[in-house]
Design a protein around this motif. Structure first.
Motif, short mmCIF file in Angstrom:
data_model
loop_
_atom_site.label_atom_id
_atom_site.label_comp_id
_atom_site.label_asym_id
_atom_site.label_seq_id
_atom_site.Cartn_x
_atom_site.Cartn_y
_atom_site.Cartn_z
N THR A 1 -3.87 -1.84 2.49
CA THR A 1 -2.64 -2.55 2.14
C THR A 1 -2.60 -2.85 0.64
O THR A 1 -3.58 -3.30 0.06
CB THR A 1 -2.58 -3.89 2.91
N GLY A 2 -1.48 -2.57 0.05
CA GLY A 2 -1.31 -2.86 -1.37
C GLY A 2 -1.79 -1.73 -2.26
O GLY A 2 -1.11 -1.38 -3.22
N ALA A 3 -2.91 -1.13 -1.88
CA ALA A 3 -3.47 -0.06 -2.71
C ALA A 3 -2.55 1.15 -2.71
O ALA A 3 -2.32 1.78 -3.74
CB ALA A 3 -4.85 0.32 -2.22
N PHE A 4 -2.00 1.46 -1.53
CA PHE A 4 -1.11 2.62 -1.45
C PHE A 4 0.12 2.42 -2.33
O PHE A 4 0.52 3.31 -3.07
CB PHE A 4 -0.69 2.85 0.00
N GLU A 5 0.68 1.23 -2.24
CA GLU A 5 1.91 0.94 -2.98
C GLU A 5 1.68 1.02 -4.49
O GLU A 5 2.49 1.60 -5.22
CB GLU A 5 2.45 -0.44 -2.58
N SER A 6 0.56 0.44 -4.91
CA SER A 6 0.31 0.49 -6.35
C SER A 6 0.01 1.92 -6.79
O SER A 6 0.34 2.32 -7.90
CB SER A 6 -0.84 -0.45 -6.73
#
Lengths: 413, 813
Positions: free
Chosen positions: B519-524
């Protein structure tokens, strides 16, 4: 640079008397280079080779110190050595050379003050006057900054002064990569750092007029990744080993700045950095850099208020769009350099019009990174007070044929 | 007194007086002449009609008004000539001295031009006389320039040629004959055809040529048989078998056999033309007989002057004597009097311009010492031997070979997506690295508190990479499956090292995009390098991409998360230009190895039934190879090995090469030789496009080779450019600005100087000229000027970056 006479000011220039100036700093030669245009008359002490023939026909040559006035046909400036060579034809009667002969006056900074006089045949126009004002006013801040912009295997040792950036040295070194053993890669890197350090030490020479007490005001190390950081560590280690206190202090005070590449044009990232700003807050180039950035920003917005290139800018100025309330005209200092009289007058008229309209005129140093960026845009750019579109829709109508001709291209990229 | 002085001191009056005196004499002579002519006419009587007045006058002038002598002369010369019109010497006097008609000494072209000049003499008197002057200059005797139709007298040149084998004039003593500049067309510009030959000349030329071809073949064969019989070890001929000349002839052979003149020795003159033109003379019979007929007379030492003129006394003369006393058959002598078989073969090779099959040439030990010594003196010899070429036909070798197909792929993705760890796992599970190594790394990693990096350390070997936990440079590694030999290019994810990533992507056939599913890593990542990397690999020409959705174990193998990521990424990738069928998604865990080589045994991933990563990799077809094109190798790395100071690694982009080949390194434009090569880390004799190679180069200084250079075929070198045009797809606003130009390893600074046109994305038609600004997504023709010259070629893909962002990518025009 200062006037030879204390009573002389920029405002009180007597066109017939000429302007007598004294070189007090290596930087002054760069200003002199901007100031001296083709067609001007420059009077300065110089060496002339004189050949005498005896009655028996044997000849002997010697260099004679004379003061000559030449009508300038060309100038060349060596930025690293800070030497200005003014080529021209001799115009004053003198004992050793005939009027009309070619002569090159070499102006170089030395301990002795060098006095020279300029006459402008077309008179001192506003651009020349502002260049002169800048040249004589600049005495307050003489700080210089060394910056090393580097990446793995490439380093550019730059000297940033108030008016220009000089790439003192470019260091290249092949570094074995992953294929070879780890030891070799590291050995390669430390060899590279060693090279850069010795170049740096050679540049900050105690005899160098740029460096006060042997140490520049600020050393900026810039690189992508960790190269700059590691170089600083290397410097510290080296200083410790040698017990070199000034170097240790230099390493300690050196600021590490992040850039995207190790090429010289990454200097704009360096100059924007807070570390550089802190040292050179009032420096001209930091303003110039931010001005160029804002210009690019406005250009990206594409709202018709940022234009570059000679034709569109001239058009905008003629329409009065560069005036009160945010109108800025940016011109490279080298822009006027190689123009003939008529052309120069045309552009000086543009500058005067912007000033009359209440706009701001900035002469950017062409030897700074910002000037280089402006140079890419054709040496002239303007921020308009109100949007204007279609300034680049030119009258030339040769489009048709070319459009048809290149229609054969395939689907691209 | 200098000439100037002489002129200055000239007394004009005196000269004028002399001139007047001459005038008086002239008058006198005229009277005498008239008288004489009349007398001669009388003496000749009826025959007088056969001679002109001028001829008579000339004769009289010669014999100083001696009527009798003139009459005899005229009678023999014109009235009853022994050989009417062309009084060439009947036959050379058989005195053991060479007597050569002058013309025979001249090469063909010159003879032709002489003929031509004679034909055109009336029109071009000046030129003709210049030509005759030319003859005089070069042969060293005088021919009356004013009457070129005068038969060319036989010349005795024995002194000049006595010590030379017939026809094999040593280089140092050959006259350099420069054919006169002859206008290409006829006199009035009518015909561009070469000067006309008479029928006789044409016939002679044809016959000569035929004979030449025939004999040169025969001679090689003959000499070879004779050579085998000749085993006199103590003959002076052995002299030439010194190591020096031996090495020289070997070198000479390689030099022309490699057809590119790639040897570091520099022959001073091209040897083809002059040699061939000399050959015909060798067929004259008396030459062969010469050594036998000459009684071995001790010659006096030539004077110093003669030595400077004709070279010092040479051993060849004595050689000939000794050969005679040894009583060898004249046939042997004959063999040596002609150009050596070596020379003939060389000439033939030069003519054919082809590589000879190795070992076909039998070395003759008897090329003239003279030519060898004089040439050797002029040569610069690099004593390291040239690498031997096997002269393979690489392309057919490649077809014959039953190698596995080669494919290389680049692993890209946002920083810390787990690229290196995943590749470490892949190598571990395929047993390319053993468990023990990994355990050792794990221990080391644990020591600095980074135990999760152990697998990444398989690829990240630099101290810095390990201590900082990021990949900095691309790491190359290899593994094989049953069908394919793969090359992994593990790219750094950090934005600072994108130049290195570009270098990796330029060597790849396809790409593995690693996406961090947590979570979060993909978006960034999608905002960061996931996006930039996929743009870059697309613009580098990679069309197939496998998306490895990594770290899915962190979200409990949630299928929803996988599908969400799949949707977003595939939407983004197809917008970038990847075709749907070329995109594949695999849920993996790099750290634990699920779905990488082995199918996951975790029940939570039961929903996934598709292929594992390695299966997907095997499905990928490598892109087509440009093997027929001229050689291009992108130098990725330069380093030192024991085999060579200059060892380079890189991928063969186009063409093929083999051991011993000469190559050119651009932009240094320095020639080098391939001492040996490794293909996929194994020694090989040849390599073709698509393979990763390591070349051990010789005969080149390391400073000339840098990473980013191009190694190419010396015959079809890649051009160096400072400015180039680019069809660029903009990812950001483009305007005249400073940019970094990337092509493979190459990373050069430059600036956009102009943007001549905005182009239509599909048709390529110009939609707007000289746009002020190119917006993201637009395609434009862009002109870029570089700081330095760089090897660039149309069709190459380059990436433009500025301020750490990729702003455009495009195709060179």
């Amino acid at each position: 640079m200062r006037f030879a006479s204390r009573r002389q000011t920029v405002a009180s220039i007597d066109e017939t008397e000429g302007v007598e100036l004294i070189i007090t700093d290596p930087e002054d030669l760069w200003h002199a280079n901007n100031l001296i245009a083709i067609g001007d008359i420059v009077y300065a002490p110089t060496l002339r080779k004189v050949t005498t023939e005896s009655s028996t026909g044997s000849t002997s040559t010697q260099k004679v110190r004379v003061e000559l006035a030449v009508k300038v046909t060309d100038t060349s400036f060596d930025p690293r050595a800070s030497e200005l060579r003014v080529m021209g034809t001799i115009v004053n009667e003198n004992e050793i050379a005939a009027v009309g002969q070619y002569h090159t006056i070499s102006l170089k900074y030395s301990d002795r003050d060098i006095k020279f006089t300029i006459w402008k045949m077309q008179g001192w126009d506003s651009v020349a006057r502002s260049q002169l004002a800048e040249a004589v006013s600049e005495t307050a801040n003489k700080d210089v900054v060394f910056a090393i912009v580097m990446q793995e295997g490439v380093a550019n040792l730059c000297l940033i002064t108030q008016s220009r950036t000089v790439v003192k040295q470019r260091i290249e070194h092949t570094i074995p990569k992953k294929r070879s053993s780890r030891k070799e890669t590291e050995g390669g890197m430390s060899d590279f750092y060693g090279k850069v350090l010795s170049a740096l030490l050679a540049a900050i020479n105690f005899n160098d007029p740029y460096s006060r007490s042997g140490i520049p005001k600020q050393l900026l190390l810039a690189s992508p990744g960790f190269v700059a950081q590691n170089f600083r560590a290397y410097m510290k280690e080296h200083a410790e080993k040698k017990g070199d206190k000034p170097l240790a202090r230099l390493a300690k005070e050196a600021a590490v700045v992040h850039t995207s590449t190790g090429h010289v044009h990454s200097l704009n990232e360096v100059l924007k950095s807070p570390e550089a700003q802190a040292t050179m807050r009032d420096a001209k180039f930091t303003n110039e850099t931010s001005m160029m950035d804002s210009f690019y920003q406005k250009l990206r917005q594409d709202d018709g208020r940022a234009w570059y290139g000679v034709k569109p800018v001239a058009k905008a100025i003629r329409e009065g769009a560069v005036g009160r309330g945010g109108g800025v005209l940016m011109v490279n200092s080298a822009f006027f350099k190689s123009m003939d009289v008529a052309e120069r007058q045309k552009y000086v008229a543009l500058v005067d019009k912007v000033r009359a309209d209440g706009g701001d005129v900035r002469l950017l140093s062409s030897d700074h990174e910002s000037g280089q960026r402006l140079d890419a845009l054709g040496g002239i750019a303007a921020l308009l007070t109100y949007p204007l579109h279609d300034l680049d829709e030119d009258d030339d109508d040769e489009d048709g044929a070319q459009v048809a001709g290149s229609a054969a291209g395939t689907t691209i990229i | 007194m200098s000439r100037h002085r002489a002129v200055r001191n000239l007394d004009y009056d005196e000269v004028m007086d002399e001139f007047e005196e001459n005038l008086e004499e002239e008058e006198e002579n005229r009277l005498l002449m008239e008288q004489g002519v009349a007398d001669v006419r009388d003496a000749l009587g009826a025959e007088a009609a056969k001679v002109t007045k001028t001829q008579i006058e000339e004769a009289l002038w010669h014999y100083y008004y001696d009527v009798d002598k003139s009459v005899t002369y005229l009678t023999t010369k014109f009235i009853n000539p022994p050989q009417p019109k062309a009084p060439k010497p009947a036959a050379p006097k058989p005195t053991g001295k060479f007597i050569i008609p002058l013309q025979a000494m001249l090469p063909h072209e010159l003879q032709d031009s002489l003929h031509w000049a004679e034909d055109n003499r009336d029109g071009l008197g000046g030129r003709a006389s210049r030509l005759t002057g030319f003859r005089q200059d070069h042969v060293g005797f005088r021919v009356p320039g004013s009457s070129p139709s005068y038969p060319l007298p036989p010349v005795c040149l024995s002194t000049h040629f006595h010590d030379m084998p017939w026809g094999n004039i040593p280089k140092g003593r050959e006259s350099i004959l420069i054919p006169p500049v002859v206008p290409r067309c006829g006199l009035l510009g009518g015909s561009g055809a070469p000067p006309k030959m008479t029928k006789l000349q044409a016939l002679a030329a044809a016959r000569k040529k035929k004979a030449q071809e025939k004999t040169s073949e025969q001679e090689v064969e003959q000499t070879r048989t004779q050579m085998t019989g000749l085993s006199v070890s103590s003959t002076p001929t052995q002299k030439e078998n010194t190591p020096l000349s031996g090495a020289f002839s070997k070198r000479l052979k390689t030099s022309s056999s490699t057809a590119q003149g790639r040897v570091p020795i520099i022959p001073t003159e091209p040897r083809s033309e002059s040699e061939q033109s000399v050959e015909p003379i060798t067929k004259e019979p008396e030459v062969v007989a010469e050594p036998v007929q000459v009684p071995p007379v001790k010659k006096a030492q030539p004077s110093a002057f003669a030595q400077t003129l004709f070279g010092g006394p040479t051993p060849t003369f004595t050689i000939q004597q000794d050969v005679v006393t040894l009583g060898l058959a004249p046939s042997v002598l004959e063999a040596f009097s002609k150009p050596s078989p070596d020379d003939i073969v060389l000439a033939a090779q030069a003519k054919a311009g082809k590589k000879p099959p190795a070992g076909q040439t039998k070395k003759s030990k008897l090329s003239t010492t003279n030519s060898v010594t004089s040439s050797v003196a002029e040569l610069k010899i690099d004593d390291t031997p040239l690498p031997k070429s096997r002269n393979l036909n690489v392309l057919s070798e490649f077809e014959k070979s039953t190698q596995k197909k080669n494919a290389s792929f680049v692993v890209v993705g946002h920083v810390d997506a787990g690229k290196s760890t995943m590749m470490g796992r892949l190598l571990l599970d395929l047993n390319v690295v053993d468990q023990r190594t990994v355990e050792k790394l794990r221990k080391e990693a644990h020591m600095i508190g980074k135990s999760s990096f152990a697998l990444a350390w398989v690829l990240d070997q630099r101290t810095e990479e390990r201590s900082r936990g990021v990949t900095i440079d691309i790491a190359t590694n290899r593994f094989e499956t049953d069908t394919t030999a793969f090359t992994i290019l593990d790219a750094p994810g950090h934005r600072d090292f994108i130049p290195n990533m570009i270098a990796g992507a330029s060597q790849a056939d396809f790409a593995v995009l690693v996406v961090d599913a947590s979570t979060g890593a993909f978006e960034s990542g999608l905002k960061g390098q996931t996006k930039e990397h996929s743009l870059l690999i697309r613009s580098m020409g990679v069309s197939r991409i496998i998306v490895a959705v990594n770290k899915l174990d962190m979200v409990n193998w949630s299928q929803e998360r996988f599908d969400e990521i799949k949707d977003q990424v595939s939407g983004f990738l197809s917008a970038t230009g990847f075709q749907k069928k070329n995109i594949a998604f695999v849920p993996v865990s790099g750290l634990h190895g699920d779905n990488i080589v082995k199918r996951s045994e975790n029940p939570a991933v039961a929903w996934y039934t598709g292929p594992t990563l390695i299966e997907e990799l095997e499905l990928s077809e490598p892109s087509a190879r440009a093997m027929e094109k001229p050689l291009r190798i992108n130098v990725a790395e330069v380093f030192r090995t024991q085999q060579s100071q200059v060892t380079v690694s890189g991928r063969v982009d186009a063409g093929s090469l083999q051991m011993g080949d000469a190559v050119l390194v651009q932009p240094a434009t320095e020639k080098a030789f391939v001492k040996s090569l490794l293909v996929e880390d194994a020694p090989a004799d040849w390599a073709v496009a698509g393979q990763s190679v390591v070349l051990h180069l010789s005969h080149i200084d390391p400073i000339h080779v840098r990473s980013g250079d191009i190694i190419c075929d010396p015959n079809k070198p890649i051009p160096k450019e400072k400015t180039f045009n680019l069809k660029a797809l903009a990812f950001d606003f483009l305007m005249p600005m400073q940019v970094d130009v990337h092509r493979g390893r190459l990373h050069a600074a430059g600036k956009i100087t102009a943007m001549p046109a905005l182009l239509d994305k599909v048709t390529g038609a110009v939609t707007k000229k000289n746009p002020r600004l190119v917006k993201p997504g637009q395609v434009a023709r862009v002109r870029v000027e570089l700081d330095d010259q760089v090897p660039l070629e149309a069709g190459q893909r380059v990436v433009l970056r500025s301020g750490g962002e990729t702003i455009a990518a495009g195709l060179l025009e």
